[in-house]
Structures are given as C-alpha cells and as structure tokens.
Design an enzyme around this catalytic site. Sequence first.
Site, PDB file in Angstrom:
ATOM      1  CG  HIS A   1      -2.303 -13.560  17.147  1.00  0.00           C
ATOM      2  ND1 HIS A   1      -1.245 -12.703  17.350  1.00  0.00           N
ATOM      3  CD2 HIS A   1      -3.137 -12.934  16.295  1.00  0.00           C
ATOM      4  CE1 HIS A   1      -1.435 -11.601  16.662  1.00  0.00           C
ATOM      5  NE2 HIS A   1      -2.580 -11.710  16.014  1.00  0.00           N
TER       6      HIS A   1
ATOM      7  CB  CYS B   1      14.218   2.988 -12.603  1.00  0.00           C
ATOM      8  SG  CYS B   1      14.313   4.741 -12.983  1.00  0.00           S
TER       9      CYS B   1
END
Length: 875
Positions: free
Chosen positions: A455, A832
């Site tokens: 895992h 931006c």
Amino acid sequence: MGKKYTYLFREGNENMRELLGGKGANLAEMSNLGMPVPYGFTITTEACTQYYKDGEKINDEIKEQIFEYLDKLEKQSGKKLGDKENPLLVSVRSGARASMPGMMDTILNLGLNDEVVETVAELTKNERFAYDSYRRFIQMFSDVVMGLNKARFEKIIDDLKAKRGIESDLDLTADDMKELVVLFKQFYESELLESFPQEPKEQLMRAIEAVFKSWDNPRAIYYRRMNNIPSSWGTAVNVQMMVFGNMGNDCGTGVAFTRNPSTGEKKLYGEFLMNAQGEDVVAGVRTPNKIDELKEIAPDAYDQFVNICSTLEKHYRNMQDMEFTIEKGKLFMLQTRNGKRTAQAALKIACDMVDEGMITTDEALMMVEPQQLDSLLHPMFDEKALKKAEPIASALPASPGAACGEIVFSADEAIQQTEAGHKVVLVRLETSPEDIEGMHVAEGVLTVRGGMTSHAAVVARGMGACCVAGCGVLNMHEEEGYFSVGNKKYFRGDVISIDGSTGNVYGEAIKTVPATISGNFERFMRWADERRTLEVRTNADTPRDAKQAYDFGAQGIGLVRTEHMFFDGDRIKAMREMIVAKTAEQRRKALDKILPMQRNDFVGIYEAMNGNPVTIRYLDPPLHEFLPKTKEDIVALAHEMNMRPQDLEQVVADLHEFNPMLGHRGVRLAVTYPEIAEMQTKAVIEAAILVQKEHSEWNLEPEIMIPLVGDLNEFKYVKKVVVRTADDLLKKANMKLNYHVGTMIEIPRAALLSDQIAEEAEFFCFGTNDLTQLTYGFSRDDAGAFLSDYYDKRIFEQDPFVHLDQQGVGRLIRYSVKKGKETRPDIHLGICGEHGGDPESIEFCHRVGLNYVSCSPFRVPIARLAAAQAAIKND
C-alpha cells in the site's frame, strides 16, 4: 423493465467504465478477450448513487437484480452460495471509474459459515485452508462491515503465536486456525452484542452495502478531493467467484506491472506469495518474492501470465497493473488497470511507447498526469553530500525522490507537525489506507514491512512522494517514541533522510540541489509546447524566481507583485517614511529613496526573462500592512523615525480598516497618492530603458497592471499618471519603447463592465484569488475554518481557491472575455491567480479563449503539460 443495475462480466466492455467502474469494465474486457477471469457480475455506479438518494438503503429493485444475477453466477460456476455440498464463495470489491487504490473496501471468502467451512475442509481435504479462509472472512467482515478495528484481531493472532512459541502465520496449524475462528467470533459477539451472521445472503447484502458506504469513508473523500474526483460518480461493486491462493504450496497470489512503475524499464515487475491471499501481498505483512522467481515455482502459470501481460499492454496501449491468483497450479486474472507510476517512469514509458510505435505523441501527452511532474521539479540530494553520508539502513526503493525531515510515527502526528511548519518523514511498521492524509503531507514515507507493491509503495508513487519500504532492520518502539538500528536510537523529532531512488536511509539531514529539465523530461515538454496554444508565464517577484521559471520554460511573467519588494531593510524604512508623511512633497522625498532599489529589481527581472514579456502590478495591499502592530514595536519605530510615539500611534489608528480586503488598497492608493504610481512608473520605464540599451536584440514591452479596478474612471485617472510619466522619460531618453497599460480583473463589477474598461485597458489579467473571494463573499485566509464542514456535508467538494469555480467565478470570466473582446478585439487576456497552475482550471482558460496562464515557477512545467492536454481534449 426498469433501469439495469447489474451486468455479468461477459455483458460489459471497456467502454462502459462510467457505469461499471474501472475494475468492472476491465474484468468484462478481459473476459471478452478469453482470459481466465473467475465468473462474476458488477453492480453499477448508478446503484451506488441510487443508494445515497434512497437515504443509504438498497432498494427492492436493486436487491431483486442482485439476487437474479447471483442465481446466474451460481449457474455459471456450478456452485451455490451457502450450499452444504458444493458451496460458492465470493469476493465483494469496490470499483470506481477512477482508480483509487486502497481507498475503499474489499471482503474476501464471503459465504463461509460454521457449516460451509466444514464442507470446504472436506472438499479440499485441507482443514487448515478452510479455517484460515474463515478466520480471514470474519476479520474482514468485522472490519469493513461492522467497523471493528482489524488491529484488534491481529493482536489475537499475535497472542496465540506467542502462546505457541511461533513467529510466522504459516506455522499456525489447522487446530490453531479453528481456535482463531472461535476467538474471533467471541470477540465479535462481545463487542457488537450479536452473533456473527451465518446466512450467506445476509452476509452478501451487508457487504455490498458496506462497499457503497466506503465511497464516503474519510480516506476516500480525502483521496477524491486530492485527485479532483467528483462524489457524484459513485462506486460500482464487483461480486466474483473466489479462487484461492492460500489452499497450499501449489497456490499463490501476486501483483505485477508490465513495466517497472518506479523507473519505467520495459520489464515485467511484480511480487507474489505462495499459499497466500491477495491482501497479504499489498498489506505488506509478509515480504513477498520477486515475480521472476515464479518461473521456477509454477512455470506453466508464469508463461501464461507473461503472454497475458503482453496482450493487455498492447490492448490498452498503456502500462498495466494486474492482480492474479494461482489455484492448484491454474492461473486466474483478478484485475487489470492502467498502473500508477512515478513521474520519471511515466515520462520514460510515454517516450518509449512512442518510439515503439505503440502510441502517438498526443496519446503520450495524455498518459502523464500534470501534477505528477511536481516531484521532478523539487530539489534532489546532492551527489557529493550523498557520497560523504553513511546510510544507517537500506531497503526497497519503492518511490523515487529525496525526503528529509523530522521523524513522526503516525498520520496524525504528520499532520500536526506539518501544520506547525515542520517537514516530516512518516515512519510506520506498515501503512494502511487510513494513513493517506499523513502520507500526503509528509516529505516521504519509510516502512518496516512491505514490498514494492505494498500500500505504501503504490500510494506514494501515485502521489509522487518519496518512499522506502520493507526496511526490516528497523526495530520499532513507537510507544516509547523511537526506532533503533543496531544499538543506535532515533527519536521522534530527530531528522533523517531517505532516498526513494536507492532505498538508502540516513540518520542525518543531507544537502539538496535544484532539479533540471533534461532527457525524457525535456523531450516530453517539447511535445507539450508544440501542441498547446496557451502561453505559460510565471508569477515572480525576484530575479532569482524569474530565472527559475525561465529555466522551467516560462514565456514571460504574468505577475510581479511589487509590494513584496518593499519589506526589506532600508526599503521598509523609506516606505514607512512615505506613509507617515503629511505632504506630497514629503512622500516624494521618501519614494525617491525607494526608486533606485525598485528600478534595480526590475532590471534584474527583465534580464532574467531574456526579453520575454513582464507584467508588473502596482502597489496592491493597504498601507497599514507596512506598519507595526504592537505598542512596543510602535514605540521602537517612533524612536527610529524621530517621531513621538503618540503621533505614530495616531497614524496606525487612522490607517486601521475594519475590512482591509475591501479597503484603501490597489488603484485606490494610486488615486489618493498618485506620486506612488509616478515612482513605480519611473522604476518600470527607467529599468526598461537601461536593459533595452544593453540588449538591443530584445524588444522590451513592459506591461503595467493597475490592480483592483472597479470603474473605468478610476482606471483612466491612474493611466493618465502612468502615461504622462512614461512618455516624459522616453522623450528625455530620446528612445522609442512600447509599453502597455492594463488591469487586473478581480472585482465582479469590473468583470461585468469589461466592455467599458476595455476602452482604455490594453490587457486584462484575471486575479482569480480576489475574484473568488469577492464573488463568494468569504476570505481565503479564513475559509479554512469552515470549509471542512462544507466538505463533510457535501455542500462543496473542492476548495474554490484551489480549483476555479467554473459555475460562478467562471461565468464572470466568460462574460468579461466576451465583452472585452467586443470593445477591443485584440485585447490580451491572461490569468495570474493560484488557479493558473491548476490543470482543471487551465483547461477552462483554454476553452474560454485566454492567451496565457501565469503560475508559480515550480508549476510552469505542470501548466505547460496541462495546456497541451487542454488543446488535445478540446480541439
């Protein structure tokens, strides 16, 4: 007939992923390809969403179809659930349309009870196997369906092993397994005050419901938010005839990839365990064998598996991750899916498959998740420092990268320490799906147990996080707060370093060096640049950040935050002089001290960008941010500035605002104090003149951005100040230089009046941080206090400051783009805010017709790839 909620594997295909989930669609496809897939059926994702619509209940229509298809499965297999002569045992597994390894739940060996287990023992002539399977089923059912912690069952096993004086589960006898079944059922009854269910159909329905419920468990919700997977998708459930890898030494189970998921090498890569079930491999409880060793143990099954691997990779045109079981020497395929891989491996596999003629460059670009590139853009260990360092241990290099941080022993510790500003390495005996959030925030993960397909390894690779697994020489003393290697102890809070590329562990901090773009990475990014239509710029406030972004492929700067330049040393002193000044003349005198510093900053930024466009935003925050807050600091500053403390206190009081986000900032400062805009214009233009003279081959065109505009007249006022100042400077310098004046669209009113503002503004840049705040009406800084409640209650699925709200904020942007272009067809449009580096938001920007996105330097390659993928998806 009503809606169809169930499909036999042979009724589906790979194109039914939305309905059957990834696992179900791939099981169907493998069945249709004639591969040895155990019989089964899939309960659709629509059944899951209906379950939640019905108040978390499986309605009668769905139940009826489940039992109808159980009957079909029994006929296919020749076995019957709960039968005392030839019993059918099944697995119940989740299967969302997007791969979510380890996040949801699985139950194996369903159908066993006190009578059926005896039949299985008799039929297989293997009493140990039968009772081992039964104790596993009780443990899984108790954990997944009833919520009993599996660790409590592990303690019962450990206690019994200690009592017997044995170390391995394999040394437990048939009688031991029988005793475990009794102990497990006693524990179940004492905790839940009910007997363990004996009716197999009741077991089945409760297991199916538990898998539906696991779609909304905390780790699945966190994983979905991290990977932008909608909750509305739901999960399918696959009910499949069990085949057994734990029936004896001619049985086994494994996980394999068609290529190395860490390096991308074209070679079968995986692990297996004999006499085991699948969970044993991925849980990391036993250290498995390498896949090559299967050739000696089960040669026929190995040869068949190799052929299937080749077929599946060619069929799916992608690296595959497969689970298999061998029962009495016979191979069965339990799963295939596109494999999770590291960024390095993803790039190599994409480039290699293009070279092999298997895929096109467009397909290669779509094979790599933009976010994966993040792991390639951050520092790696310095080779010289590594040579001097002596590893304290070496284990499996499960996921590449460099990680250095303080030792923590739990996911909760990792979260707490990270929130406190510490970098941490999560050290665990073995990880479980519950550790997902701690793994996400940690610099890296180190486990004592587990292999390359455990895992920890799979999840770390999917996240792009560094992981070293199976470090068996570590002796864990978690309760005492340390681990030891030999005689040396390493305590919680000590700094260690781990190298996910070599598997080495170091008991010290190791120096790092910046990342570079070269090799497959460089080639891959060239393909992205050829395909995208959006420009990619960067948000950078210093020459160093600008150069970093340029090296990562930025085509200019979309945002220079000039206020960040005012906080250093002499600058903050001059800034404070300007703030306390009582006349314009005094303010100009203070600003004259700042001018050469700011001009030099712009010279450095222009040069770092090698003549590419640079957009400079004028002063945005309110002035009080530059002044001290406490009485002690005010007194100290007053003495430094030769002021009476009470006079400075009065300035601070006068500048106090109840809601600074909506206060005297941005364009409003320039309206009140035009001399600030004058000084900044001088710095911008004087720097451009100096650089242009130095680099005649460049064609500098500075872009001046006025922030927080909400009305055409305020923009016109400040623009006049800018133009007058700039033109005077250029006339005195006898120089021609184009410059552009535009605005940041971050106020909803500006978005709605874009046609008016575009009469004067030559470009728009969407500042989506503030536009999101002002559209929603809540602060980004404070929203964290309540957004978790919104996630828990399914009001929000995503943080609107991370992924652009395309319904609300997006509608404003679309409207603003349309109206701006109506007035000024050649208007230049960009974004931006933080969303400029988010792939999903970048796709939106492509669709609405922006010219560029701007993001932080380290997200530039991510934005380049996301822009290319947006073009491929939408063109």
